[in-house]
Design an enzyme around this catalytic site. Structure first.
Site, PDB file in Angstrom:
ATOM      1  N   GLU A   1      -6.267  28.627  -5.584  1.00  0.00           N
ATOM      2  CA  GLU A   1      -7.131  28.980  -4.452  1.00  0.00           C
ATOM      3  C   GLU A   1      -8.369  28.098  -4.391  1.00  0.00           C
ATOM      4  O   GLU A   1      -8.795  27.668  -3.318  1.00  0.00           O
ATOM      5  CB  GLU A   1      -7.547  30.462  -4.524  1.00  0.00           C
ATOM      6  CG  GLU A   1      -6.396  31.452  -4.447  1.00  0.00           C
ATOM      7  CD  GLU A   1      -5.702  31.493  -3.090  1.00  0.00           C
ATOM      8  OE1 GLU A   1      -6.138  30.792  -2.161  1.00  0.00           O
ATOM      9  OE2 GLU A   1      -4.701  32.231  -2.973  1.00  0.00           O
TER      10      GLU A   1
ATOM     11  N   ARG B   1      -8.888  25.470  -1.265  1.00  0.00           N
ATOM     12  CA  ARG B   1      -9.994  25.816  -0.359  1.00  0.00           C
ATOM     13  C   ARG B   1     -11.250  24.989  -0.648  1.00  0.00           C
ATOM     14  O   ARG B   1     -11.877  24.454   0.271  1.00  0.00           O
ATOM     15  CB  ARG B   1     -10.331  27.304  -0.471  1.00  0.00           C
ATOM     16  CG  ARG B   1      -9.151  28.195  -0.121  1.00  0.00           C
ATOM     17  CD  ARG B   1      -9.515  29.665  -0.143  1.00  0.00           C
ATOM     18  NE  ARG B   1      -8.330  30.511  -0.249  1.00  0.00           N
ATOM     19  CZ  ARG B   1      -8.176  31.688   0.321  1.00  0.00           C
ATOM     20  NH1 ARG B   1      -9.143  32.191   1.048  1.00  0.00           N
ATOM     21  NH2 ARG B   1      -7.075  32.398   0.162  1.00  0.00           N
TER      22      ARG B   1
ATOM     23  N   ASP C   1       6.336  29.471  -1.133  1.00  0.00           N
ATOM     24  CA  ASP C   1       6.201  28.781   0.154  1.00  0.00           C
ATOM     25  C   ASP C   1       5.716  27.335   0.086  1.00  0.00           C
ATOM     26  O   ASP C   1       6.400  26.392   0.486  1.00  0.00           O
ATOM     27  CB  ASP C   1       5.294  29.596   1.094  1.00  0.00           C
ATOM     28  CG  ASP C   1       3.974  30.047   0.450  1.00  0.00           C
ATOM     29  OD1 ASP C   1       3.759  29.775  -0.750  1.00  0.00           O
ATOM     30  OD2 ASP C   1       3.150  30.679   1.150  1.00  0.00           O
TER      31      ASP C   1
ATOM     32  N   GLU D   1      -0.360  30.703   9.706  1.00  0.00           N
ATOM     33  CA  GLU D   1       0.879  29.908   9.679  1.00  0.00           C
ATOM     34  C   GLU D   1       1.521  29.696  11.053  1.00  0.00           C
ATOM     35  O   GLU D   1       1.989  28.584  11.356  1.00  0.00           O
ATOM     36  CB  GLU D   1       1.895  30.535   8.711  1.00  0.00           C
ATOM     37  CG  GLU D   1       1.518  30.405   7.237  1.00  0.00           C
ATOM     38  CD  GLU D   1       0.431  31.383   6.795  1.00  0.00           C
ATOM     39  OE1 GLU D   1       0.186  32.371   7.521  1.00  0.00           O
ATOM     40  OE2 GLU D   1      -0.180  31.158   5.734  1.00  0.00           O
TER      41      GLU D   1
ATOM     42  N   THR E   1      -2.503  22.648   2.310  1.00  0.00           N
ATOM     43  CA  THR E   1      -1.987  23.954   2.711  1.00  0.00           C
ATOM     44  C   THR E   1      -3.096  24.902   3.181  1.00  0.00           C
ATOM     45  O   THR E   1      -2.819  26.015   3.623  1.00  0.00           O
ATOM     46  CB  THR E   1      -1.140  24.596   1.582  1.00  0.00           C
ATOM     47  OG1 THR E   1      -0.422  25.701   2.108  1.00  0.00           O
ATOM     48  CG2 THR E   1      -2.003  25.025   0.409  1.00  0.00           C
TER      49      THR E   1
HETATM   50  C1  DMJ Z   1      -3.879  30.113   2.764  1.00  0.00           C
HETATM   51  O1  DMJ Z   1      -4.770  30.241   1.727  1.00  0.00           O
HETATM   52  C2  DMJ Z   1      -2.943  28.978   2.567  1.00  0.00           C
HETATM   53  O2  DMJ Z   1      -2.384  28.620   3.779  1.00  0.00           O
HETATM   54  C3  DMJ Z   1      -1.865  29.281   1.585  1.00  0.00           C
HETATM   55  O3  DMJ Z   1      -0.926  28.243   1.478  1.00  0.00           O
HETATM   56  C4  DMJ Z   1      -1.135  30.525   1.983  1.00  0.00           C
HETATM   57  N1  DMJ Z   1      -2.019  31.615   2.210  1.00  0.00           N
HETATM   58  C5  DMJ Z   1      -3.213  31.423   2.978  1.00  0.00           C
HETATM   59  C6  DMJ Z   1      -3.086  31.685   4.450  1.00  0.00           C
HETATM   60  O4  DMJ Z   1      -2.199  32.592   4.832  1.00  0.00           O
END
Ligand code: DMJ
Length: 649
Positions: free
Chosen positions: A280, A284, A413, A548, A637
């Site tokens: 995370e 982020r 994912d 998403e 992501t």
């Molecule tokens: C985000 O922190 C990122 O996109 C991660 O890959 C999946 N979960 C959240 C958003 O849903």
């Protein structure tokens, strides 16, 4: 029959006489008639005239206001000219996405009873006079498509509930809560043909509204709790502020960006005795700082990126070199969660774009070496099925655990996403990554791809020890976008075809809900004779403002230029505004996407709402393909764009 003489008399009297005489005659005649009336008749007439006079005086200001409202002053050659304009249909409050006025109770009683099924569809059918609930449920998509074709119709008229900040999130009954929810006084119409400019402004407005809440109640903290007007701490590192930096830059919100930058330069310190999650904080914080550095060229962000990147490195000190999930960035120690020595596969394989870029920028190869090693190990591991990976990996043995369960949702994912994106980032040279990606897609097609009933929506289910489950997380909706991105970079055209099919499915996960917002998890119906495609379990009805689907809409629009993707995104944005916007600032996750009367706020605005969701909305509505060109950047992501490396590197 009239006699000819009478006719002549009338004719002579009215046309032959002069004006004065004519008026005089009429005056005399009226007076005579008045005298002939009874007292009661006279009083009645006098009373009616007086009443009309009073009404006229009372309505005069409204009428003049109305006509004033029809005019705007336009500047022409420095002179002011009054010009008549037709007022727009929507009230001001709708246009600006501002908190709406609570609906008076009498209006509420007039509303039709609550029905299940797509609300837009219900309204269409009601308009047509065929509003049977059973018909709606029988074939919602075909009905919706038919209705969309009808010209001049205004579909998707839905109800909404703007959330008041003092609304209780827990403990209150639905009845109590209903009294506290402000319901808009008006229904929204179809904006699908508004100019893109308005949509971009709507996204900027949404960002400003979210930022207002964060600034007022959570400044410098991790996450806003908009209902209780407070904040939540996760890592204690100003997560929302950092996640939102590049969004502000892209949305051209420079004032907001500058105050956030000042906070980063004066307040942000990573020298803290806190445990952070490696994945995370990489996607982020490290990702956010790196992309902001690239967009702005400001070395402050690279310095901070290097600081946090270095502090995260102890996570890789494990027997297997598969990193631990948690790191104490102050002490330089790392550990797995208390209950296991496993890490999540998606987590250890979705930190590569960021650490590789950090190495390239700093010329320090240690970051890249650590994350590349993880990919090399995972590439060779036993326990995959047709390229699909299990969800857990052990930090001691370096082996997959909990074998036999395969999903493209939570815990796996972004493994698939980062296979493709690392290949793109590195200039399409790392063939192992591409091979793993292509093989995994074949595995998806063979094991997880199915069609729903009754509308044959293509969806991605899960596999557990050979048993198929038609369960799909909203998280899987990253896949249409990733497939489209691959096709754009030269992968087979059928990837784009699959992307389009899955995009429709992800959109339906929103459109088939009463709020027009997707739940966290859906179950698709597969047996013939099903009434609807999507079922939602009670525990899965929440929406966390996830990005998403909007992310995929952005990719699909960029590559196909099919306007329907923008229109779908616009619908979703309006529903976020309707059901998750908190009047005093911020947006909140909700508990129940199936209850437009009381979506039940959870009192949390995730940092990815600003970092990802609003950014992808903006890019979806922007006509400028150079605004983060997909030939120059690859998004991590968490929607932080990182450069595709020049081919020489
Ligand atoms: C985000 O922190 C990122 O996109 C991660 O890959 C999946 N979960 C959240 C958003 O849903």
């Amino acid at each position: 029959m009239h006699s000819p003489s009478r006719k002549e008399f009338v004719s002579l009297t009215f046309t032959g006489s002069g004006n004065y005489n004519n008026k005089q005659w009429r005056r005399q005649s009226c007076w005579r008639k008045w005298k002939q009336l009874s007292r009661l008749q006279r009083n009645l007439i006098l009373f009616t005239v007086a009443l009309m006079l009073v009404c006229g005086i009372a309505t005069y200001p409204t009428v003049t206001e109305h006509f004033r409202g029809l005019t705007v002053v336009v500047k022409e050659d420095e002179g002011h000219v009054l010009k008549l304009v037709i007022p727009e249909v929507l009230p001001e409050s709708d246009k600006q996405n501002q908190p709406l006025v609570p609906e008076p109770p009498s209006e509420k009683q007039k509303r039709p009873p609550h029905k299940r099924g797509p609300p837009g569809l219900q309204n269409r059918l009601q308009k047509k006079g065929t509003g049977s609930d059973i018909q709606v449920k029988e074939n919602p998509i075909q009905e919706a498509k038919k209705a969309d074709k009808e010209k001049g119709e205004k579909p998707l008229v839905k109800r909404g509930a703007l959330i008041e900040a003092d609304q209780a999130t827990e403990g209150g009954t639905a009845k109590e809560a209903e009294n506290k929810v402000a319901v808009p006084a008006v229904e929204q119409g179809d904006h699908s043909h508004e100019p893109e400019f308005d949509r971009l402004e709507a996204v900027r407005d949404a960002f400003r509204h979210a930022w207002k809440g964060y600034k007022e109640f959570a400044w410098g903290q991790d996450e806003l709790r908009p209902i209780s007007k407070s904040y939540g701490e996760w890592f204690g590192l100003g997560l929302t502020l950092i996640d939102a930096l590049d969004t502000m830059w892209i949305l051209n919100l420079r004032e907001e960006f500058e105050e956030a930058k000042t906070w980063v330069s004066t307040e942000l310190s990573f020298n803290k005795n806190v445990d952070v999650n490696l994945f995370e904080s990489t996607i982020r914080i490290l990702g956010g700082l790196l992309s902001t550095y690239h967009l702005t060229g400001d070395a402050l962000f690279l310095d901070k990126a290097k600081d946090i990147g270095t502090r995260l490195m102890p996570a890789f000190n494990t027997p297997s070199k598969i990193p631990y999930s948690d790191v104490n960035i102050g002490k330089g120690t790392a550990h797995p969660p208390r209950w296991t020595s496993d890490s999540t596969v998606a987590e250890v394989t979705s930190i590569q774009l960021e650490f590789r870029e950090l190495s390239r920028l700093t010329q320090d190869t240690r970051y890249r070496a650590a994350v590349d090693k993880v990919m090399q190990k995972v590439h060779k591991l036993e326990g995959k099925q047709d390229g699909l990976v299990p969800m857990f990996i052990n930090t001691n043995s370096g082996q997959f655990t909990h074998l036999g369960v395969f999903t493209l949702g939570a815990r796996a994912d972004s493994y698939y996403e980062y296979l493709l994106k690392q290949w793109i980032q590195g200039g399409q040279k790392e063939t192992e990554l591409l091979e793993d990606y292509l093989q995994a897609l074949e595995g998806v097609k063979k094991n997880l791809l199915k069609k729903s009933s009754p509308n044959s929506l293509t969806f991605v289910g899960e596999l557990s020890h050979g048993q198929f489950s038609p369960k799909m997380d909203h998280l899987v909706c990253f896949l249409p976008g990733t497939l489209a991105l691959g096709a754009h970079h030269g992968l087979p055209a059928d990837h784009m075809e699959l992307a389009k099919q899955l995009m429709e499915t992800c959109y339906q996960m929103y459109a088939q809900m009463e709020t027009g917002l997707s739940p966290e998890i859906v179950h698709f119906n597969m047996h013939e004779g099903s009434i609807r495609d999507v079922d939602v379990k009670l525990a899965d009805r929440h929406n966390l403002l996830r990005p998403e689907t909007v992310e995929s809409l952005f990719y699909l629009y960029r590559f196909t230029k099919d306007r329907k993707y923008r229109d779908w995104g616009w619908e979703i944005l309006q529903n976020f505004n309707k059901y998750t916007k908190v009047s005093t600032g911020g947006y909140t996750s909700i508990n129940n996407v199936r209850d437009p009367e009381y979506p039940s706020p959870r009192d949390k605005m995730e940092s990815f709402f600003l970092g990802e969701t609003l950014k992808y909305f903006y890019l979806l509505f922007s006509d400028d393909p150079e605004l983060v060109s997909l030939d120059k950047y690859v998004f991590n992501t968490e929607a932080h764009p990182l450069p595709i490396w020049p081919s020489a590197e």
